[in-house]
Scaffold this motif. Sequence first.
Motif, PDB file in Angstrom:
ATOM      1  N   PRO A  34     -53.578  -2.623 -21.085  1.00 11.36           N
ATOM      2  CA  PRO A  34     -53.672  -3.300 -22.391  1.00 11.36           C
ATOM      3  C   PRO A  34     -53.024  -2.493 -23.510  1.00 11.36           C
ATOM      4  O   PRO A  34     -52.643  -1.331 -23.333  1.00 11.36           O
ATOM      5  CB  PRO A  34     -55.180  -3.399 -22.598  1.00 11.36           C
ATOM      6  CG  PRO A  34     -55.726  -2.196 -21.887  1.00 11.36           C
ATOM      7  CD  PRO A  34     -54.849  -2.016 -20.675  1.00 11.36           C
ATOM      8  N   ALA A  35     -52.925  -3.121 -24.676  1.00 10.68           N
ATOM      9  CA  ALA A  35     -52.434  -2.440 -25.872  1.00 10.68           C
ATOM     10  C   ALA A  35     -53.346  -1.275 -26.220  1.00 10.68           C
ATOM     11  O   ALA A  35     -54.550  -1.313 -25.938  1.00 10.68           O
ATOM     12  CB  ALA A  35     -52.375  -3.422 -27.036  1.00 10.68           C
ATOM     13  N   PRO A  36     -52.808  -0.212 -26.823  1.00  7.32           N
ATOM     14  CA  PRO A  36     -53.644   0.939 -27.185  1.00  7.32           C
ATOM     15  C   PRO A  36     -54.780   0.537 -28.115  1.00  7.32           C
ATOM     16  O   PRO A  36     -54.628  -0.339 -28.972  1.00  7.32           O
ATOM     17  CB  PRO A  36     -52.656   1.873 -27.901  1.00  7.32           C
ATOM     18  CG  PRO A  36     -51.310   1.459 -27.424  1.00  7.32           C
ATOM     19  CD  PRO A  36     -51.395  -0.016 -27.169  1.00  7.32           C
ATOM     20  N   THR A  37     -55.911   1.192 -27.949  1.00  8.40           N
ATOM     21  CA  THR A  37     -57.065   0.931 -28.805  1.00  8.40           C
ATOM     22  C   THR A  37     -56.772   1.401 -30.226  1.00  8.40           C
ATOM     23  O   THR A  37     -56.289   2.518 -30.437  1.00  8.40           O
ATOM     24  CB  THR A  37     -58.308   1.655 -28.271  1.00  8.40           C
ATOM     25  OG1 THR A  37     -58.598   1.170 -26.963  1.00  8.40           O
ATOM     26  CG2 THR A  37     -59.512   1.436 -29.182  1.00  8.40           C
ATOM     27  N   ASN A  38     -57.053   0.551 -31.183  1.00 14.22           N
ATOM     28  CA  ASN A  38     -56.879   0.904 -32.592  1.00 14.22           C
ATOM     29  C   ASN A  38     -58.167   1.586 -33.068  1.00 14.22           C
ATOM     30  O   ASN A  38     -59.152   0.922 -33.418  1.00 14.22           O
ATOM     31  CB  ASN A  38     -56.577  -0.340 -33.425  1.00 14.22           C
ATOM     32  CG  ASN A  38     -56.236  -0.020 -34.868  1.00 14.22           C
ATOM     33  OD1 ASN A  38     -56.647   0.998 -35.408  1.00 14.22           O
ATOM     34  ND2 ASN A  38     -55.488  -0.905 -35.501  1.00 14.22           N
ATOM     35  N   LYS A  39     -58.152   2.900 -33.061  1.00 15.36           N
ATOM     36  CA  LYS A  39     -59.361   3.655 -33.379  1.00 15.36           C
ATOM     37  C   LYS A  39     -59.760   3.506 -34.845  1.00 15.36           C
ATOM     38  O   LYS A  39     -60.948   3.555 -35.177  1.00 15.36           O
ATOM     39  CB  LYS A  39     -59.158   5.131 -33.018  1.00 15.36           C
ATOM     40  CG  LYS A  39     -58.979   5.349 -31.528  1.00 15.36           C
ATOM     41  CD  LYS A  39     -58.763   6.829 -31.204  1.00 15.36           C
ATOM     42  CE  LYS A  39     -58.570   7.023 -29.703  1.00 15.36           C
ATOM     43  NZ  LYS A  39     -58.308   8.442 -29.359  1.00 15.36           N
ATOM     44  N   PHE A  40     -58.789   3.318 -35.722  1.00 16.11           N
ATOM     45  CA  PHE A  40     -59.092   3.097 -37.138  1.00 16.11           C
ATOM     46  C   PHE A  40     -59.856   1.784 -37.316  1.00 16.11           C
ATOM     47  O   PHE A  40     -60.872   1.733 -38.014  1.00 16.11           O
ATOM     48  CB  PHE A  40     -57.805   3.087 -37.959  1.00 16.11           C
ATOM     49  CG  PHE A  40     -58.012   2.805 -39.422  1.00 16.11           C
ATOM     50  CD1 PHE A  40     -58.444   3.795 -40.278  1.00 16.11           C
ATOM     51  CD2 PHE A  40     -57.774   1.540 -39.944  1.00 16.11           C
ATOM     52  CE1 PHE A  40     -58.640   3.534 -41.635  1.00 16.11           C
ATOM     53  CE2 PHE A  40     -57.961   1.273 -41.289  1.00 16.11           C
ATOM     54  CZ  PHE A  40     -58.400   2.280 -42.132  1.00 16.11           C
ATOM     55  N   LYS A  41     -59.373   0.746 -36.677  1.00 14.89           N
ATOM     56  CA  LYS A  41     -60.044  -0.550 -36.765  1.00 14.89           C
ATOM     57  C   LYS A  41     -61.471  -0.456 -36.244  1.00 14.89           C
ATOM     58  O   LYS A  41     -62.412  -0.943 -36.887  1.00 14.89           O
ATOM     59  CB  LYS A  41     -59.260  -1.592 -35.973  1.00 14.89           C
ATOM     60  CG  LYS A  41     -59.891  -2.986 -35.974  1.00 14.89           C
ATOM     61  CD  LYS A  41     -59.017  -3.977 -35.228  1.00 14.89           C
ATOM     62  CE  LYS A  41     -59.625  -5.381 -35.242  1.00 14.89           C
ATOM     63  NZ  LYS A  41     -58.747  -6.372 -34.588  1.00 14.89           N
ATOM     64  N   ALA A  42     -61.627   0.186 -35.102  1.00 16.09           N
ATOM     65  CA  ALA A  42     -62.962   0.328 -34.523  1.00 16.09           C
ATOM     66  C   ALA A  42     -63.888   1.087 -35.459  1.00 16.09           C
ATOM     67  O   ALA A  42     -65.065   0.728 -35.633  1.00 16.09           O
ATOM     68  CB  ALA A  42     -62.875   1.036 -33.173  1.00 16.09           C
ATOM     69  N   ALA A  43     -63.365   2.137 -36.089  1.00 15.09           N
ATOM     70  CA  ALA A  43     -64.187   2.966 -36.968  1.00 15.09           C
ATOM     71  C   ALA A  43     -64.645   2.204 -38.204  1.00 15.09           C
ATOM     72  O   ALA A  43     -65.832   2.232 -38.561  1.00 15.09           O
ATOM     73  CB  ALA A  43     -63.423   4.224 -37.371  1.00 15.09           C
ATOM     74  N   ILE A  44     -63.727   1.501 -38.875  1.00 17.72           N
ATOM     75  CA  ILE A  44     -64.129   0.829 -40.114  1.00 17.72           C
ATOM     76  C   ILE A  44     -65.019  -0.367 -39.828  1.00 17.72           C
ATOM     77  O   ILE A  44     -65.901  -0.695 -40.625  1.00 17.72           O
ATOM     78  CB  ILE A  44     -62.923   0.432 -40.990  1.00 17.72           C
ATOM     79  CG1 ILE A  44     -62.041  -0.604 -40.304  1.00 17.72           C
ATOM     80  CG2 ILE A  44     -62.129   1.666 -41.393  1.00 17.72           C
ATOM     81  CD1 ILE A  44     -60.963  -1.192 -41.212  1.00 17.72           C
TER      82      ILE A  44
END
Length: 258
Positions: free
Chosen positions: A2-12
């Motif tokens: 899959p596409a890389p996990t967006n850690k910024f999105k997950a955090a906010i």
Amino acid sequence: MPAPTNKFKAAILNGEKQIGLWMGLANAYTAEICAGAGFDWLVIDGEHAPNDLQSILGQLQALSNYPVNPVVRVPIGETWLIKQVLDLGAQTILVPMVESAEQAKELVRAIKYPPAGVRGVGAALARASQFNRIGDYVQTANDQTCLIVQVESQVGLEAIEEIGQIDGVDGIFIGPADLAADMGYLGRPGEQVVKDAVLKGIEKIVATGKAAGILSADKAFARACLDQRASFVAVGTDVTLFSSATSKLAGEFVGDDG
């Protein structure tokens, strides 16, 4: 894969505090210096800094070796430009001058592949898919793209509740400089009436369930925004830090006859 996990999105989305820095020097070398400083996120500014697609690409590449999350602010919310920046590998897009739910809906469509949106399917040519080596990129990318809309006018502030109801808007960022100008305080974002409007805006954003963001080099005010439950706060700019440091050093020696 899959596409890389967006850690910024997950955090906010989890309400985790994310401390950032604005980058306007438009240079991959200085971006890499900032990347190692320890910030959670860095903005590559395409609105007021002299960035183009090539310089944005270079900075994304420079940041990729560091545990920091890049956010790209496009100069304007045009679908064709957002498509290009996404294909470069940016996963989080910040769009300035958003004033309505209708505008926010169109921006959601711009960052999503069909049928949720209108993002062009050209991932085979794109850095975002590691040049088609991420086999499931187009099927999974929508979940990892993050849209931050920037409200920076009184009209925008009034529309926060409506914007906050739009699925696909992950965060709302208040721009205090333009807001101050719109309120009649051009160049004076530190006026208390402006600060009060920003804090009230953050309160409204949080009430919608969206993540709230701000840029402020005023440390006390930045902390006040965090206390108001802003999720992502930028606390300075590379340009100002460099300008202040060089002026300070010059002032210590230039004209010194000793």
